[in-house]
Design a protein around this motif. Structure first.
Motif, mmCIF file in Angstrom:
data_model
loop_
_atom_site.group_PDB
_atom_site.id
_atom_site.type_symbol
_atom_site.label_atom_id
_atom_site.label_comp_id
_atom_site.label_asym_id
_atom_site.label_seq_id
_atom_site.Cartn_x
_atom_site.Cartn_y
_atom_site.Cartn_z
ATOM 1 N N ARG A 73 -0.214 -5.579 -5.838
ATOM 2 C CA ARG A 73 0.037 -4.429 -4.959
ATOM 3 C C ARG A 73 -1.183 -4.290 -4.045
ATOM 4 N N ARG A 117 3.373 -4.573 -0.546
ATOM 5 C CA ARG A 117 2.471 -3.865 0.376
ATOM 6 C C ARG A 117 2.709 -2.367 0.249
ATOM 7 N N VAL A 118 1.660 -1.616 0.105
ATOM 8 C CA VAL A 118 1.779 -0.159 -0.001
ATOM 9 C C VAL A 118 0.754 0.481 0.936
ATOM 10 N N SER A 119 1.004 1.757 1.253
ATOM 11 C CA SER A 119 0.039 2.434 2.132
ATOM 12 C C SER A 119 -1.165 2.921 1.340
ATOM 13 N N ARG A 120 -0.900 3.279 0.063
ATOM 14 C CA ARG A 120 -2.006 3.761 -0.760
ATOM 15 C C ARG A 120 -1.648 3.613 -2.233
ATOM 16 N N GLN A 166 -12.849 7.828 -0.021
ATOM 17 C CA GLN A 166 -11.991 8.730 0.758
ATOM 18 C C GLN A 166 -12.831 9.714 1.569
ATOM 19 N N ARG A 205 -7.818 -2.470 1.721
ATOM 20 C CA ARG A 205 -8.354 -1.155 1.347
ATOM 21 C C ARG A 205 -8.306 -0.946 -0.162
ATOM 22 N N ALA A 244 -2.940 -2.469 -0.492
ATOM 23 C CA ALA A 244 -2.968 -1.557 0.652
ATOM 24 C C ALA A 244 -3.863 -2.199 1.708
ATOM 25 N N ASP A 273 -3.878 -3.577 6.205
ATOM 26 C CA ASP A 273 -3.184 -3.580 7.497
ATOM 27 C C ASP A 273 -2.104 -4.667 7.492
ATOM 28 N N GLU A 274 -1.052 -4.417 8.298
ATOM 29 C CA GLU A 274 0.105 -5.324 8.268
ATOM 30 C C GLU A 274 -0.233 -6.752 8.689
#
Lengths: 388, 86
Positions: free
Chosen positions: A321, A355-358, A142, A306, A323, A325-326
């Motif tokens: 699960r 799919r999750v962003s984080r 991060q 990621r 994270a 890019d689409e």
């Protein structure tokens, strides 16, 4: 240090504790060798603390951990043990050029990507000019992302960055190393006895055999596996006496082998633990993890992923699960995981992708585990201390 | 090594230890254990090594970072004597 040179050391340890620690009195006889001593774990120590713990005179250091096992546990160290364990860690950092009087920047276990927190660490880097930065790998990642976005240069005297307590994703490792401009040193340890292995500057992940004796066992048979085979990591602390950690089952999965040139004991860890797949009334065969290694390898090759986490939502249901890019295709991973779980757990499984962003870190440990289970272990198994 | 230089090393080591643990050198004896009797902790241990390097001009090797060598004042003196050129 070679394996043969460690044998007298562990036999001497066996002799010492069998004569001084009540729990081990039954193994006093000369007919017993170190490998006759029983395996231990947190549950066993918690249950027999009165027979295992020897409180030192003088200052003691204690800390509490539930870690990823969820079992509350009090770690106690004498001042002498604390000093020896610290010295061992420093000895390994010294290989990276760290001076005796050094500066370290420690990242929080609960790092958020809020700009305020990132700014705080950037200011700390500038003010402290650390020789090394230590933190969970996800925290280092991060911070590296923020530094890249803001075009912030790393401190000029930085010697290395050190991971602590999380598995390293190779593609992210390359990114983190490029942003900080130095190598990442991986670290493997337990709160109970601290250092087990530390990455050397040449990239080998080496067990520190001055402080621990490592075995790898097949968790089904409890017999040692051949060098280079995956199994459960079992460690004996050569330092700890306040609470002796003898043939202590870590629940971590890995393999060890002796490096022919240096004689050092190398270790490779799987990014998951023994306890992370829960099946009704049976254990996961150790061979399963060998095949999981291939799955993780394939996953790590996807540079655009990621973060990821496999979640066991029910005995036969798993969610991958991710994270990413689409545009990143994930179907092949879903299929691969389905085949793997079905073939090696010998059950029909459902696998889905989320799919999750984080992926957020565990609220207790601050870690982002690659594998979590939402299945409650059966009470009977938990009481017996069965590791499944 | 002459008796004088041995005595000198002994005196200097005691003074270094006294400085690190913040005690009067006159009250430190050979049998004192650095951790139990003098309160050396893990952070002070590294300070002690740095001070010994600086005072006696030797460079510690990786294997020297073992608190066993520095168990007592006496063992610390022996450690230093072994590394100071005769």
């Amino acid at each position: 240090m070679s394996h043969s040179s460690l044998v007298p050391i562990v036999e001497q340890l066996k002799h010492e504790i069998a004569h001084q620690v009540p729990y081990y009195f039954p193994w006093k006889g000369e007919g017993f060798a170190f490998h006759d001593l029983p395996f231990s774990n947190k549950q066993l120590i918690n249950k027999h603390r009165d027979q295992l713990e020897r409180m030192p005179q003088g200052k003691i250091y204690d800390s509490y951990t539930s870690g990823t096992t969820g079992i509350p546990y009090r770690c106690i160290r004498s001042a002498e043990e604390q000093c020896k364990l610290s010295a061992a860690i420093f000895r390994n950092r010294r290989r990276w050029g760290v001076p005796l009087r050094h500066r370290m920047l420690l990242l929080s276990n609960r790092m958020s990507d809020e700009p305020k927190m990132m700014q705080h660490y950037v200011q700390q880097m500038s003010a402290q000019q650390p020789h090394f930065i230590q933190g969970r790998f996800s925290s280092l990642f991060q911070l590296a992302q923020y530094m890249k976005e803001q075009q912030i240069q790393p401190p000029p005297g930085l010697l290395f960055i050190q991971n602590w307590g999380e598995s390293v994703i190779p593609s992210q490792r390359a990114f983190v190393e490029s942003v900080f401009g130095v190598r990442l040193a991986d670290y493997y340890g337990l709160e109970e006895m601290w250092l087990i292995a530390f990455e050397a500057p040449d990239g080998r992940f080496i067990v520190d055999e001055q402080v621990v004796f490592v075995e790898v066992i097949d968790p089904d048979t409890l017999q040692p596996v051949a060098d280079g085979e995956y199994g459960e990591i079992v460690v004996t602390s050569l330092v700890m006496r306040t609470v002796p950690y003898i043939r202590y089952r870590t629940g971590d999965i890995g393999k060890i082998w002796r490096d022919e040139h240096s004689g050092g004991l190398c270790i490779h860890l799987m990014p998951m633990r023994m306890s992370q797949i829960i099946l009704p009334n049976r254990q996961v065969n150790a061979a399963f993890f060998r095949y999981f290694d291939k799955f993780f390898y394939d996953l790590f090759q996807q540079q655009s992923i990621r973060q990821f986490q496999i979640v066991q939502t029910a005995y036969t249901s798993f969610t991958l699960r991710v994270a990413a890019d689409e545009h990143v295709q994930l179907e092949h991973l879903e299929k691969s995981l389905h085949t793997l779980l079905g073939n090696f757990l010998h059950i029909e499984v459902d696998v889905s992708i989320e799919r999750v962003s984080r992926i957020l870190s565990n609220s207790e440990s601050g870690k982002v585990p690659f594998f979590v289970t939402q299945v409650q272990v059966q009470t009977e198994q938990a009481e017996r201390g069965v590791v499944v | 090594m002459t008796n004088t230089s041995i005595d000198s090393i002994q005196t200097k080591v005691v003074h270094v230890i006294a400085k690190i643990v913040k005690k009067n050198a006159e009250n430190i004896v050979d049998d004192h254990q650095l951790i139990e009797d003098l309160g050396l902790d893990s952070l002070l241990f590294l300070d002690l090594l740095a001070e010994l390097e600086s005072e006696f001009g030797f460079e510690l090797s990786i294997d020297d970072f073992d608190p066993e060598y520095f168990h007592s004042v006496r063992s610390t003196v022996v450690f230093v004597k072994d590394r100071v050129p005769a």
